[in-house]
Design an enzyme around this catalytic site. Sequence first.
Site, mmCIF file in Angstrom:
data_model
loop_
_atom_site.group_PDB
_atom_site.id
_atom_site.type_symbol
_atom_site.label_atom_id
_atom_site.label_comp_id
_atom_site.label_asym_id
_atom_site.label_seq_id
_atom_site.Cartn_x
_atom_site.Cartn_y
_atom_site.Cartn_z
ATOM 1 C CG ASP A 289 -1.947 1.090 1.212
ATOM 2 O OD1 ASP A 289 -3.129 0.799 0.971
ATOM 3 O OD2 ASP A 289 -1.570 2.248 1.463
ATOM 4 C CB ILE B 249 -4.149 1.535 -2.059
ATOM 5 C CG1 ILE B 249 -4.005 3.029 -2.364
ATOM 6 C CG2 ILE B 249 -3.968 0.727 -3.345
ATOM 7 C CD1 ILE B 249 -2.655 3.422 -2.916
ATOM 8 C CG ASP B 250 -3.293 -3.001 1.185
ATOM 9 O OD1 ASP B 250 -2.907 -3.389 0.074
ATOM 10 O OD2 ASP B 250 -2.541 -2.885 2.163
ATOM 11 C CG MET B 251 -8.662 -1.371 3.819
ATOM 12 S SD MET B 251 -8.841 -3.068 4.423
ATOM 13 C CE MET B 251 -10.452 -2.948 5.214
#
Length: 401
Positions: free
Chosen positions: A143, A171-173
């Site tokens: 991320d 960004i990950d989520m």
Amino acid sequence: MKTADGKVLDGVRVVDLSRVLAGPYCAQLLADFGADVIKVEGPGGDENRAWPPLGPGGDSANFASVNRGKRSLVLDLKTPAARDILLRLAGEADVLLHSFLPDTAARLGISQERLRADNPRLVVATISGYGAKGPLAEKRGYDLMVQAFAGVMSTTGLPGGPPLRCGLSFIDMSTGLSLYGGIVTALLARTATGQGTWVHGSLLETAVALLGHTAVAWMQAGVLPEPQGSGSSLLVPYQAFRCQDGIVLAGAPNDGAWFRFCDALGCAELAADPRFHGNLARVASREILIPLLERRFALGTVAHWLERFEARSVACAPVQMVDQVMRHPQVVANAMRVRAHDVDGLETDLVGTPFKLAWGGGVAASAAPRLGADTAAVMGDWLGLSERELGTWRQAGAFGG
């Protein structure tokens, strides 16, 4: 598929080989809506099980946040026996999700071509750092690094200051959210075609999509965004203001709101000032207007200004800490603070799903699983293996030492 209890993905079987945040969050959403999600981990478990802070059960809050509703199966994929089991599970699955690099997936025998040849109805979902094609397809993604690479950090921070990381792993989520949409889209398409497909998402593609209007501004008008602090290059006023006892966000996204904004502040002279008529004029006069507003805000408390702005329907918000957010009645009323039961039957607090269906559902009842707690049950439910057969696979090293 059931609908009365919101478990619209009841009957959908998912093998989740992903790790850390993006993939596990995607799989958690599938579990929340009824899918039977099997989290496949190596003997040491997902690396984020040990990241601080740790909860009462010994697993990290990070792990707990993205793994509720799943069952845990330990497979030592370094052994041929475990890889054979994985292929058998894939043959029974509707969805297989992983975040391996392409070379690693091929080495494990789970390339999307191989998996879909064995099970044509399978939806193979993969997550990478930088996309399935191009010179960086084999590059690991994180991320933080993608925030930098995708230009997000160039827009974050104070004017003239260094680039800053967004405090959340957004960004990950967001990649997990978008891949959930891709998987459900593929499952919907399968009802018409009878065929599965390959769904691929990446941190980079998610981040570039989230650039949104800032990317279009450069492509169409040659304008590069710069750090704006709490403000916006598009609107004035639209930012944070320091009060006597804290900070309040307030903004006027149109001229009607600007007049109400000035009324709330008791600054009729600003509303009448021709330098500030129209948003374009206010943007051009930002360096003159903002100091005038800052001096006014400094005369009152956060509560004082919020009351006045709310009474006039002016956009505003306090800057809250996470504990304030998770206790707020609005958050609770919209089921964003939920409870699940761990393996010991104890209740644990978790974050709810960001969308709801009219008939309810959307939160798995069980918390994140203990490592390998469901290995025997999964092997029985999915593959019909007896205890004796399970012992044979155990002796072959499939489940680790």
